[in-house]
Design a protein around this motif. Structure first.
Motif, PDB file in Angstrom:
ATOM      1  N   SER A 132      71.095 -17.584   5.719  1.00 28.17           N
ATOM      2  CA  SER A 132      70.830 -18.074   4.364  1.00 28.17           C
ATOM      3  C   SER A 132      72.126 -18.127   3.544  1.00 28.17           C
ATOM      4  O   SER A 132      72.251 -18.952   2.635  1.00 28.17           O
ATOM      5  CB  SER A 132      69.773 -17.226   3.670  1.00 28.17           C
ATOM      6  N   LEU A 133      73.092 -17.272   3.863  1.00 24.20           N
ATOM      7  CA  LEU A 133      74.399 -17.362   3.206  1.00 24.20           C
ATOM      8  C   LEU A 133      75.078 -18.691   3.542  1.00 24.20           C
ATOM      9  O   LEU A 133      75.718 -19.303   2.691  1.00 24.20           O
ATOM     10  CB  LEU A 133      75.311 -16.204   3.640  1.00 24.20           C
ATOM     11  N   LEU A 134      74.919 -19.115   4.789  1.00 25.55           N
ATOM     12  CA  LEU A 134      75.463 -20.411   5.194  1.00 25.55           C
ATOM     13  C   LEU A 134      74.805 -21.530   4.398  1.00 25.55           C
ATOM     14  O   LEU A 134      75.472 -22.440   3.911  1.00 25.55           O
ATOM     15  CB  LEU A 134      75.265 -20.623   6.694  1.00 25.55           C
ATOM     16  N   VAL A 135      73.494 -21.446   4.238  1.00 26.72           N
ATOM     17  CA  VAL A 135      72.762 -22.492   3.509  1.00 26.72           C
ATOM     18  C   VAL A 135      73.265 -22.605   2.069  1.00 26.72           C
ATOM     19  O   VAL A 135      73.569 -23.695   1.593  1.00 26.72           O
ATOM     20  CB  VAL A 135      71.241 -22.227   3.536  1.00 26.72           C
ATOM     21  N   VAL A 136      73.367 -21.483   1.363  1.00 29.76           N
ATOM     22  CA  VAL A 136      73.753 -21.550  -0.049  1.00 29.76           C
ATOM     23  C   VAL A 136      75.237 -21.819  -0.247  1.00 29.76           C
ATOM     24  O   VAL A 136      75.667 -22.111  -1.358  1.00 29.76           O
ATOM     25  CB  VAL A 136      73.315 -20.283  -0.832  1.00 29.76           C
ATOM     26  N   SER A 137      76.038 -21.783   0.827  1.00 32.98           N
ATOM     27  CA  SER A 137      77.461 -22.105   0.691  1.00 32.98           C
ATOM     28  C   SER A 137      77.721 -23.611   0.728  1.00 32.98           C
ATOM     29  O   SER A 137      78.835 -24.047   0.482  1.00 32.98           O
ATOM     30  CB  SER A 137      78.278 -21.414   1.786  1.00 32.98           C
ATOM     31  N   GLY A 138      76.696 -24.400   1.031  1.00 29.08           N
ATOM     32  CA  GLY A 138      76.871 -25.846   1.074  1.00 29.08           C
ATOM     33  C   GLY A 138      77.067 -26.436  -0.307  1.00 29.08           C
ATOM     34  O   GLY A 138      76.573 -25.910  -1.307  1.00 29.08           O
ATOM     35  N   LYS A 139      77.790 -27.540  -0.376  1.00 26.89           N
ATOM     36  CA  LYS A 139      77.993 -28.239  -1.653  1.00 26.89           C
ATOM     37  C   LYS A 139      76.650 -28.742  -2.181  1.00 26.89           C
ATOM     38  O   LYS A 139      76.367 -28.655  -3.363  1.00 26.89           O
ATOM     39  CB  LYS A 139      78.964 -29.398  -1.442  1.00 26.89           C
ATOM     40  N   LYS A 140      75.831 -29.308  -1.304  1.00 26.46           N
ATOM     41  CA  LYS A 140      74.450 -29.668  -1.618  1.00 26.46           C
ATOM     42  C   LYS A 140      73.577 -28.993  -0.582  1.00 26.46           C
ATOM     43  O   LYS A 140      73.949 -28.879   0.581  1.00 26.46           O
ATOM     44  CB  LYS A 140      74.248 -31.184  -1.577  1.00 26.46           C
ATOM     45  N   ARG A 141      72.389 -28.556  -1.018  1.00 27.88           N
ATOM     46  CA  ARG A 141      71.511 -27.791  -0.141  1.00 27.88           C
ATOM     47  C   ARG A 141      70.125 -28.421  -0.145  1.00 27.88           C
ATOM     48  O   ARG A 141      69.582 -28.728  -1.207  1.00 27.88           O
ATOM     49  CB  ARG A 141      71.456 -26.342  -0.623  1.00 27.88           C
ATOM     50  N   PHE A 142      69.550 -28.574   1.047  1.00 33.75           N
ATOM     51  CA  PHE A 142      68.251 -29.223   1.196  1.00 33.75           C
ATOM     52  C   PHE A 142      67.365 -28.383   2.103  1.00 33.75           C
ATOM     53  O   PHE A 142      67.859 -27.614   2.914  1.00 33.75           O
ATOM     54  CB  PHE A 142      68.403 -30.617   1.824  1.00 33.75           C
ATOM     55  N   MET A 143      66.048 -28.569   1.975  1.00 34.93           N
ATOM     56  CA  MET A 143      65.116 -27.938   2.896  1.00 34.93           C
ATOM     57  C   MET A 143      63.868 -28.801   3.004  1.00 34.93           C
ATOM     58  O   MET A 143      63.573 -29.589   2.115  1.00 34.93           O
ATOM     59  CB  MET A 143      64.786 -26.507   2.483  1.00 34.93           C
ATOM     60  N   GLY A 168      67.471 -22.202  -7.861  1.00 35.36           N
ATOM     61  CA  GLY A 168      68.778 -22.821  -7.655  1.00 35.36           C
ATOM     62  C   GLY A 168      69.373 -22.609  -6.277  1.00 35.36           C
ATOM     63  O   GLY A 168      70.553 -22.871  -6.061  1.00 35.36           O
ATOM     64  N   PHE A 169      68.565 -22.119  -5.324  1.00 36.46           N
ATOM     65  CA  PHE A 169      69.078 -21.918  -3.976  1.00 36.46           C
ATOM     66  C   PHE A 169      69.294 -23.237  -3.237  1.00 36.46           C
ATOM     67  O   PHE A 169      70.181 -23.351  -2.408  1.00 36.46           O
ATOM     68  CB  PHE A 169      68.149 -21.033  -3.149  1.00 36.46           C
ATOM     69  N   VAL A 170      68.431 -24.218  -3.505  1.00 34.25           N
ATOM     70  CA  VAL A 170      68.559 -25.536  -2.880  1.00 34.25           C
ATOM     71  C   VAL A 170      68.485 -26.608  -3.961  1.00 34.25           C
ATOM     72  O   VAL A 170      67.967 -26.375  -5.061  1.00 34.25           O
ATOM     73  CB  VAL A 170      67.485 -25.810  -1.791  1.00 34.25           C
ATOM     74  N   ASP A 171      69.000 -27.794  -3.627  1.00 35.99           N
ATOM     75  CA  ASP A 171      69.018 -28.901  -4.572  1.00 35.99           C
ATOM     76  C   ASP A 171      67.788 -29.787  -4.469  1.00 35.99           C
ATOM     77  O   ASP A 171      67.342 -30.344  -5.461  1.00 35.99           O
ATOM     78  CB  ASP A 171      70.266 -29.764  -4.351  1.00 35.99           C
ATOM     79  N   GLN A 172      67.266 -29.969  -3.263  1.00 36.85           N
ATOM     80  CA  GLN A 172      66.227 -30.952  -3.068  1.00 36.85           C
ATOM     81  C   GLN A 172      65.411 -30.640  -1.825  1.00 36.85           C
ATOM     82  O   GLN A 172      65.929 -30.113  -0.842  1.00 36.85           O
ATOM     83  CB  GLN A 172      66.893 -32.330  -2.917  1.00 36.85           C
ATOM     84  N   VAL A 173      64.128 -30.980  -1.877  1.00 39.18           N
ATOM     85  CA  VAL A 173      63.267 -30.883  -0.698  1.00 39.18           C
ATOM     86  C   VAL A 173      63.238 -32.266  -0.050  1.00 39.18           C
ATOM     87  O   VAL A 173      63.018 -33.268  -0.740  1.00 39.18           O
ATOM     88  CB  VAL A 173      61.837 -30.438  -1.079  1.00 39.18           C
ATOM     89  N   VAL A 174      63.522 -32.330   1.236  1.00 38.23           N
ATOM     90  CA  VAL A 174      63.548 -33.615   1.942  1.00 38.23           C
ATOM     91  C   VAL A 174      62.429 -33.670   2.960  1.00 38.23           C
ATOM     92  O   VAL A 174      62.040 -32.650   3.523  1.00 38.23           O
ATOM     93  CB  VAL A 174      64.912 -33.850   2.644  1.00 38.23           C
ATOM     94  N   ILE A 175      61.901 -34.839   3.164  1.00 41.99           N
ATOM     95  CA  ILE A 175      60.847 -35.058   4.157  1.00 41.99           C
ATOM     96  C   ILE A 175      61.440 -35.879   5.277  1.00 41.99           C
ATOM     97  O   ILE A 175      62.061 -36.916   5.041  1.00 41.99           O
ATOM     98  CB  ILE A 175      59.637 -35.780   3.536  1.00 41.99           C
ATOM     99  N   ARG A 176      61.267 -35.393   6.492  1.00 41.35           N
ATOM    100  CA  ARG A 176      61.796 -36.137   7.641  1.00 41.35           C
ATOM    101  C   ARG A 176      60.678 -36.620   8.489  1.00 41.35           C
ATOM    102  O   ARG A 176      59.711 -36.037   8.707  1.00 41.35           O
ATOM    103  CB  ARG A 176      62.699 -35.250   8.477  1.00 41.35           C
TER     104      ARG A 176
END
Length: 142
Positions: free
Chosen positions: A100-111, A134-142
């Motif tokens: 999760s540290l890796l995830v929040v170190s991104g410039k933009k974060r998605f899940m 504020g942990f992620v910027d956007q929820v994406v659907i794949r």
């Protein structure tokens, strides 16, 4: 007998023109270990070496149920100090503890809508809570 080229030879065969139009993707799936973090750092440095001003971001997809914090802290230090290409992180399922540290170190974060992001001994957060906090910027659907 099949001949498999070495990984460094394959990376060097990728032209910089290709990397300026397509976002490189790294899949960090599995436990956080010294070996997995070393591979991640190697890949990030390789992709960053092809960087130009118009390079797209590096996409790092994360699915991990945790592991060792120490090698991940070194990896985060590399991302913050040496990698110039923007890194966008994606939670693909579960990301707990050091991942999760890796995830929040991104410039933009998605899940994805069904993903969970957890920090150490704390409970996991779903997508709506992660956006609110504020942990992620956007929820994406794949």
């Amino acid at each position: 007998m099949m001949i498999t080229p070495r990984r460094d030879v394959l990376i060097s065969l990728v032209s910089s023109a290709l990397l300026t139009t397509i976002s490189p993707r790294i899949y960090f799936y599995g436990p956080v270990t010294r070996s997995s973090c070393s591979s991640l750092m190697y890949d990030l440095l390789e992709f960053d070496s092809f960087r130009t001003d118009s390079s797209p971001p590096i996409h790092v997809h994360v699915k991990s149920e945790g592991g060792d914090y120490r090698p991940m802290i070194n990896t985060i230090g590399l991302i913050r100090s040496e990698i110039k290409t923007p890194i966008w992180t994606f939670v693909d399922g579960v990301s707990i503890g050091p991942s999760s540290l890796l995830v929040v170190s991104g410039k933009k974060r998605f899940m994805t809508p069904t993903s969970t992001l957890g920090f150490g001994g704390m409970r996991g957060y779903g997508p709506d809570e992660c956006i609110r906090k504020g942990f992620v910027d956007q929820v994406v659907i794949r």
